[in-house]
Design a protein around this motif. Structure first.
Motif, PDB file in Angstrom:
ATOM      1  N   LEU A  37     -59.722  17.376  -9.654  1.00 50.50           N
ATOM      2  CA  LEU A  37     -58.721  17.413 -10.628  1.00 50.50           C
ATOM      3  C   LEU A  37     -57.278  17.215  -9.788  1.00 50.50           C
ATOM      4  N   HIS A  38     -56.533  15.949 -10.157  1.00 52.15           N
ATOM      5  CA  HIS A  38     -55.442  15.593  -9.761  1.00 52.15           C
ATOM      6  C   HIS A  38     -54.081  15.952 -10.752  1.00 52.15           C
ATOM      7  N   ALA A  39     -54.427  15.769 -11.983  1.00 55.06           N
ATOM      8  CA  ALA A  39     -53.373  15.894 -12.985  1.00 55.06           C
ATOM      9  C   ALA A  39     -54.184  16.209 -14.438  1.00 55.06           C
ATOM     10  N   TYR A  40     -53.241  16.845 -15.120  1.00 52.00           N
ATOM     11  CA  TYR A  40     -53.454  17.092 -16.662  1.00 52.00           C
ATOM     12  C   TYR A  40     -52.305  17.138 -17.482  1.00 52.00           C
ATOM     13  N   ASP A  41     -52.407  17.023 -18.629  1.00 52.23           N
ATOM     14  CA  ASP A  41     -51.564  17.404 -19.542  1.00 52.23           C
ATOM     15  C   ASP A  41     -51.928  18.121 -20.809  1.00 52.23           C
ATOM     16  N   GLY A  42     -50.871  18.230 -21.878  1.00 51.49           N
ATOM     17  CA  GLY A  42     -51.073  19.214 -22.997  1.00 51.49           C
ATOM     18  C   GLY A  42     -52.435  18.629 -23.870  1.00 51.49           C
ATOM     19  N   HIS A  43     -52.667  17.340 -23.738  1.00 50.71           N
ATOM     20  CA  HIS A  43     -53.813  16.784 -24.904  1.00 50.71           C
ATOM     21  C   HIS A  43     -55.037  16.879 -23.979  1.00 50.71           C
ATOM     22  N   MET A  44     -54.942  17.694 -22.742  1.00 54.94           N
ATOM     23  CA  MET A  44     -56.305  17.706 -21.922  1.00 54.94           C
ATOM     24  C   MET A  44     -56.585  16.222 -21.331  1.00 54.94           C
ATOM     25  N   ASN A  45     -55.685  15.313 -21.184  1.00 52.21           N
ATOM     26  CA  ASN A  45     -55.916  14.130 -20.582  1.00 52.21           C
ATOM     27  C   ASN A  45     -56.034  14.506 -19.071  1.00 52.21           C
ATOM     28  N   LEU A  46     -57.126  14.029 -18.078  1.00 50.43           N
ATOM     29  CA  LEU A  46     -57.330  14.409 -16.705  1.00 50.43           C
ATOM     30  C   LEU A  46     -57.266  13.063 -15.979  1.00 50.43           C
TER      31      LEU A  46
END
Length: 97
Positions: A37-46
């Motif tokens: 896992l490198h990044a995520y956001d509040g929409h759970m895009n990964l």
């Protein structure tokens, strides 16, 4: 170690602590991923790297009753992958012992 001492107060805290770690992701459509896992956001895009995708394909012959089909497993590897959050069902962090 309890949640208060580990810095986990909200569900996204667990994801934040899993950055740069290998995670398991279950997606809609009988798909599963493992990757770093490198990044995520509040929409759970990964954003994941070193990804292995596993797809379960159920082959149900015409006229066969449920449970009489066969399950085939397809796997593929990718260097990098962007996962759209609306397909994410579960993200499992690495086991911490």
């Amino acid at each position: 170690m309890d949640a208060a001492t580990s810095g986990i107060q909200e569900p996204f805290d667990l994801i934040r602590l899993s950055l740069s770690e290998r995670v398991f992701v279950k997606l809609r459509g009988d798909r599963e991923l493992t990757g770093i896992l490198h990044a995520y956001d509040g929409h759970m895009n990964l954003i994941l790297s070193d990804v292995e995708e596993t797809i379960m394909i159920v082959d149900l012959p015409e006229g066969a009753a449920e449970g009489q089909g066969t399950v085939n497993v397809a796997k593929r590897k990718m260097d990098m992958l962007f996962v759209r959050g609306d397909g994410v069902i579960l993200v499992s962090p690495p086991s911490r012992t």
